[in-house]
Scaffold this motif. Structure first.
Motif, PDB file in Angstrom:
ATOM      1  N   ALA A 141     -45.797 -29.329   0.768  1.00 25.40           N
ATOM      2  CA  ALA A 141     -44.767 -28.496   0.021  1.00 25.40           C
ATOM      3  C   ALA A 141     -44.101 -29.486  -1.149  1.00 25.40           C
ATOM      4  O   ALA A 141     -43.389 -30.277  -0.941  1.00 25.40           O
ATOM      5  N   LYS A 142     -44.639 -29.113  -2.394  1.00 22.36           N
ATOM      6  CA  LYS A 142     -44.022 -29.970  -3.446  1.00 22.36           C
ATOM      7  C   LYS A 142     -42.834 -29.594  -4.041  1.00 22.36           C
ATOM      8  O   LYS A 142     -42.308 -28.457  -4.021  1.00 22.36           O
ATOM      9  N   THR A 143     -42.128 -30.575  -4.381  1.00 20.26           N
ATOM     10  CA  THR A 143     -40.293 -30.295  -4.453  1.00 20.26           C
ATOM     11  C   THR A 143     -40.116 -31.213  -6.100  1.00 20.26           C
ATOM     12  O   THR A 143     -40.001 -30.428  -6.938  1.00 20.26           O
ATOM     13  N   LYS A 144     -40.458 -32.469  -5.976  1.00 25.53           N
ATOM     14  CA  LYS A 144     -40.204 -33.088  -7.202  1.00 25.53           C
ATOM     15  C   LYS A 144     -41.101 -32.714  -8.147  1.00 25.53           C
ATOM     16  O   LYS A 144     -40.625 -32.684  -9.347  1.00 25.53           O
ATOM     17  N   GLY A 145     -42.313 -32.301  -8.071  1.00 26.04           N
ATOM     18  CA  GLY A 145     -43.086 -31.625  -8.939  1.00 26.04           C
ATOM     19  C   GLY A 145     -42.572 -30.297  -9.693  1.00 26.04           C
ATOM     20  O   GLY A 145     -42.931 -30.222 -11.123  1.00 26.04           O
ATOM     21  N   PHE A 146     -41.915 -29.698  -8.946  1.00 25.19           N
ATOM     22  CA  PHE A 146     -41.330 -28.494  -9.458  1.00 25.19           C
ATOM     23  C   PHE A 146     -40.266 -28.831 -10.561  1.00 25.19           C
ATOM     24  O   PHE A 146     -40.526 -28.187 -11.738  1.00 25.19           O
ATOM     25  N   TYR A 147     -39.479 -29.712 -10.348  1.00 27.65           N
ATOM     26  CA  TYR A 147     -38.448 -30.115 -11.232  1.00 27.65           C
ATOM     27  C   TYR A 147     -39.103 -30.722 -12.459  1.00 27.65           C
ATOM     28  O   TYR A 147     -38.548 -30.344 -13.667  1.00 27.65           O
ATOM     29  N   ALA A 148     -40.296 -31.466 -12.134  1.00 31.60           N
ATOM     30  CA  ALA A 148     -40.959 -32.318 -13.362  1.00 31.60           C
ATOM     31  C   ALA A 148     -41.665 -31.435 -14.118  1.00 31.60           C
ATOM     32  O   ALA A 148     -41.671 -31.735 -15.342  1.00 31.60           O
ATOM     33  N   THR A 149     -42.373 -30.493 -13.768  1.00 31.17           N
ATOM     34  CA  THR A 149     -43.001 -29.428 -14.461  1.00 31.17           C
ATOM     35  C   THR A 149     -42.075 -28.598 -15.376  1.00 31.17           C
ATOM     36  O   THR A 149     -42.632 -28.600 -16.456  1.00 31.17           O
ATOM     37  N   LYS A 150     -40.853 -28.324 -14.855  1.00 36.88           N
ATOM     38  CA  LYS A 150     -40.225 -27.345 -15.561  1.00 36.88           C
ATOM     39  C   LYS A 150     -39.557 -28.342 -17.016  1.00 36.88           C
ATOM     40  O   LYS A 150     -39.549 -28.034 -17.840  1.00 36.88           O
ATOM     41  N   LEU A 223     -38.446 -17.148  -6.547  1.00 45.11           N
ATOM     42  CA  LEU A 223     -39.656 -16.967  -6.223  1.00 45.11           C
ATOM     43  C   LEU A 223     -40.137 -18.538  -5.509  1.00 45.11           C
ATOM     44  O   LEU A 223     -40.789 -18.456  -4.417  1.00 45.11           O
ATOM     45  N   GLU A 224     -39.826 -19.412  -6.303  1.00 45.09           N
ATOM     46  CA  GLU A 224     -40.166 -20.920  -5.545  1.00 45.09           C
ATOM     47  C   GLU A 224     -39.451 -21.296  -4.084  1.00 45.09           C
ATOM     48  O   GLU A 224     -40.233 -21.689  -3.290  1.00 45.09           O
ATOM     49  N   SER A 225     -38.263 -20.665  -4.243  1.00 45.71           N
ATOM     50  CA  SER A 225     -37.387 -20.837  -2.927  1.00 45.71           C
ATOM     51  C   SER A 225     -37.950 -20.192  -1.776  1.00 45.71           C
ATOM     52  O   SER A 225     -38.254 -20.498  -0.820  1.00 45.71           O
ATOM     53  N   ALA A 226     -38.629 -19.023  -1.904  1.00 42.31           N
ATOM     54  CA  ALA A 226     -39.157 -18.154  -1.141  1.00 42.31           C
ATOM     55  C   ALA A 226     -40.487 -18.742  -0.431  1.00 42.31           C
ATOM     56  O   ALA A 226     -40.781 -18.941   0.761  1.00 42.31           O
ATOM     57  N   LEU A 227     -41.343 -19.329  -1.491  1.00 45.63           N
ATOM     58  CA  LEU A 227     -42.664 -20.007  -1.153  1.00 45.63           C
ATOM     59  C   LEU A 227     -42.098 -21.235  -0.386  1.00 45.63           C
ATOM     60  O   LEU A 227     -43.060 -21.431   0.685  1.00 45.63           O
ATOM     61  N   LYS A 228     -41.728 -22.002  -0.798  1.00 49.64           N
ATOM     62  CA  LYS A 228     -41.262 -23.429  -0.046  1.00 49.64           C
ATOM     63  C   LYS A 228     -40.633 -22.926   1.275  1.00 49.64           C
ATOM     64  O   LYS A 228     -41.071 -23.536   2.287  1.00 49.64           O
ATOM     65  N   LEU A 229     -39.967 -22.032   1.422  1.00 50.99           N
ATOM     66  CA  LEU A 229     -39.345 -21.745   2.757  1.00 50.99           C
ATOM     67  C   LEU A 229     -40.409 -21.151   3.749  1.00 50.99           C
ATOM     68  O   LEU A 229     -40.744 -21.478   5.090  1.00 50.99           O
ATOM     69  N   LEU A 230     -41.171 -20.243   3.148  1.00 54.31           N
ATOM     70  CA  LEU A 230     -42.265 -19.834   3.860  1.00 54.31           C
ATOM     71  C   LEU A 230     -43.508 -21.022   4.343  1.00 54.31           C
ATOM     72  O   LEU A 230     -43.919 -20.931   5.545  1.00 54.31           O
ATOM     73  N   GLU A 231     -43.716 -21.726   3.330  1.00 56.75           N
ATOM     74  CA  GLU A 231     -44.762 -23.003   3.556  1.00 56.75           C
ATOM     75  C   GLU A 231     -44.232 -23.796   4.546  1.00 56.75           C
ATOM     76  O   GLU A 231     -45.025 -24.140   5.475  1.00 56.75           O
ATOM     77  N   THR A 232     -43.025 -23.969   4.688  1.00 53.62           N
ATOM     78  CA  THR A 232     -42.327 -25.053   5.761  1.00 53.62           C
ATOM     79  C   THR A 232     -41.970 -24.622   6.899  1.00 53.62           C
ATOM     80  O   THR A 232     -42.232 -24.847   7.953  1.00 53.62           O
ATOM     81  N   MET A 233     -41.305 -23.297   7.172  1.00 51.04           N
ATOM     82  CA  MET A 233     -40.673 -22.728   8.058  1.00 51.04           C
ATOM     83  C   MET A 233     -41.641 -21.964   8.891  1.00 51.04           C
ATOM     84  O   MET A 233     -41.675 -21.654  10.117  1.00 51.04           O
ATOM     85  N   ARG A 234     -42.720 -21.146   8.160  1.00 54.15           N
ATOM     86  CA  ARG A 234     -43.955 -20.517   8.608  1.00 54.15           C
ATOM     87  C   ARG A 234     -43.502 -19.230   9.345  1.00 54.15           C
ATOM     88  O   ARG A 234     -43.824 -18.922  10.454  1.00 54.15           O
ATOM     89  N   ILE A 235     -42.467 -18.583   8.479  1.00 53.95           N
ATOM     90  CA  ILE A 235     -42.157 -17.413   8.962  1.00 53.95           C
ATOM     91  C   ILE A 235     -42.143 -16.336   7.883  1.00 53.95           C
ATOM     92  O   ILE A 235     -42.326 -16.729   6.704  1.00 53.95           O
ATOM     93  N   PRO A 236     -41.835 -15.187   8.072  1.00 54.78           N
ATOM     94  CA  PRO A 236     -42.005 -14.399   6.850  1.00 54.78           C
ATOM     95  C   PRO A 236     -40.733 -14.423   5.827  1.00 54.78           C
ATOM     96  O   PRO A 236     -39.837 -14.612   6.469  1.00 54.78           O
ATOM     97  N   VAL A 237     -40.989 -14.832   4.522  1.00 51.22           N
ATOM     98  CA  VAL A 237     -40.113 -15.023   3.774  1.00 51.22           C
ATOM     99  C   VAL A 237     -40.582 -14.390   2.386  1.00 51.22           C
ATOM    100  O   VAL A 237     -41.818 -14.390   1.928  1.00 51.22           O
ATOM    101  N   THR A 238     -39.551 -13.476   1.780  1.00 52.00           N
ATOM    102  CA  THR A 238     -39.845 -13.103   0.314  1.00 52.00           C
ATOM    103  C   THR A 238     -38.705 -13.211  -0.782  1.00 52.00           C
ATOM    104  O   THR A 238     -37.472 -13.453   0.059  1.00 52.00           O
ATOM    105  N   GLY A 239     -38.817 -13.433  -1.862  1.00 52.39           N
ATOM    106  CA  GLY A 239     -37.936 -13.531  -2.908  1.00 52.39           C
ATOM    107  C   GLY A 239     -37.817 -12.502  -4.034  1.00 52.39           C
ATOM    108  O   GLY A 239     -38.864 -12.125  -4.404  1.00 52.39           O
ATOM    109  N   TYR A 240     -36.549 -11.985  -4.121  1.00 51.16           N
ATOM    110  CA  TYR A 240     -36.473 -10.866  -5.392  1.00 51.16           C
ATOM    111  C   TYR A 240     -35.524 -11.257  -6.342  1.00 51.16           C
ATOM    112  O   TYR A 240     -34.461 -11.911  -5.927  1.00 51.16           O
ATOM    113  N   GLU A 241     -35.348 -10.591  -7.308  1.00 53.70           N
ATOM    114  CA  GLU A 241     -34.456 -10.754  -8.411  1.00 53.70           C
ATOM    115  C   GLU A 241     -33.705  -9.523  -8.008  1.00 53.70           C
ATOM    116  O   GLU A 241     -33.964  -8.832  -7.230  1.00 53.70           O
TER     117      GLU A 241
END
Length: 349
Positions: A141-150, A223-241
């Protein structure tokens, strides 16, 4: 290193990226483009979505963010010579991103790559190699890379705008100064976030499903918050505007639902939504600058710049991902199947 170690390292790497911007973008900033397309999957795609409005604002040209699977021969007009396609892949080895870049190249587009490592697969096809110099990140689960890419997309945009005269040198330096302010403020938000996660980690660990709701100005972060939570906590997670959530998603909220709201202050109805949802679940957590001061909420000293708040609101989510999964016996830095991409032939290993 653990996820939280990479998060801590982020300000240092962001400073290095800032310092290297003039050299990195020296060639591409001299070019003229009528349209820019950014493509990538997962975190890379979210980086593009979060950077979209900034790119449109400073460049004043059409900017489109597409998943690699959305790109085919029909994506491009007959004369595509003034279109720049930027392929993003944190590891640099995504076959889908490479394939999309190849299609664009064959259509006559100019190609740039943004990989988190040098000599990457996606660099092979690129006219402009714009490496995201954030250093290696040996976790799933990448974190530093998200900041750096933005940040890389932001500096690419500002450099192009400066070179084309859309920004004066002083205006460019003012934007860089604003980014530096966020980099220097990062450790303060980190500490506030750590304390908040520590206070609520037992409740987070017992979550059965999570809905992340964000305002439109941080849709990519949502969207990134939902993805990272899903990747690491391994439960259903979705993100919405916010607006999308109130157009039907609310029907799925029940007593054991967990809701995290990223409240930048741009949406006046957040308080009303919390009042309504509180009738169905007590598991509501708000991250914001002016939210109610209570243990479930993170009332942080956010600077809240319209473009650069993206470096703040994602941080507490990343620390949930780092600190909560171990309570359930999960190593958040190791993917569930370490040979998954080999089995699916989705990345060059």
């Amino acid at each position: 290193m653990k996820i939280e170690d990479y998060v801590k390292e982020t300000p240092k790497k962001m400073k290095e990226i800032l310092q290297g911007a003039d050299e990195l973008f020296s060639e591409v900033r001299q070019q003229k483009f009528s349209k820019i397309i950014v493509t990538g999957s997962g975190t890379s795609y979210h980086s593009g979505i979060q950077s979209l409005k900034l790119m449109q604002h400073f460049l004043d040209i059409e900017v489109t963010i597409l998943y690699p699977f959305q790109i085919d021969q029909e994506t491009f007009p007959a004369d595509s010579s003034d279109i720049l396609l930027i392929g993003i892949s944190q590891g640099g080895s995504s076959y889908s991103t490479y394939k999309a870049m190849k299609i664009a190249k064959e259509a006559g587009c100019r190609i740039a790559s943004m990989a988190g490592t040098e000599n990457a697969l996606i660099d092979e096809i690129s006219d402009y190699v714009l490496t995201v110099n954030c250093g290696e990140e040996k976790v799933g689960a990448k974190t530093k890379g998200f900041y750096a890419t933005k940040l890389n997309l932001t500096l690419f945009t500002l450099q192009l705008a400066r070179e084309s005269g859309k920004l004066s040198l002083n205006e460019y330096l003012e934007e860089v100064k604003a980014i530096e302010k966020y980099i220097n403020h990062f450790p303060f938000i980190y500490e506030q976030s750590i304390n908040w996660v520590s206070t609520n980690k037992t409740e987070f660990a017992s979550a059965k499903d999570i809905r992340v709701i964000g305002t439109k100005d941080i849709y990519g972060d949502t969207l990134e918050s939902a993805l990272k939570l899903l990747e690491t906590m391994r439960i259903p997670v979705t993100g919405y505007e916010f607006e999308e959530f109130v157009h039907g998603i609310y029907n799925a909220i029940k007593e054991d639902s967990t809701i995290i709201i990223l409240d930048t202050g741009e949406e006046a109805r957040v308080k009303t939504l919390v009042t309504v949802l509180s009738e169905w679940t007590k598991n509501i957590y708000i991250i914001g600058k002016n939210t109610a001061d209570k243990p479930q909420n993170l009332k942080a000293d956010f600077l809240n710049h319209p473009f650069y708040r993206t470096y703040e609101y994602i941080l507490p989510i990343q620390l949930i991902c780092a600190l909560v999964p171990p309570l359930n016996g999960i190593d958040p830095g190791t993917p569930k199947d370490t040979s998954f991409h080999q089995k699916l032939a989705s990345k060059k290993i």
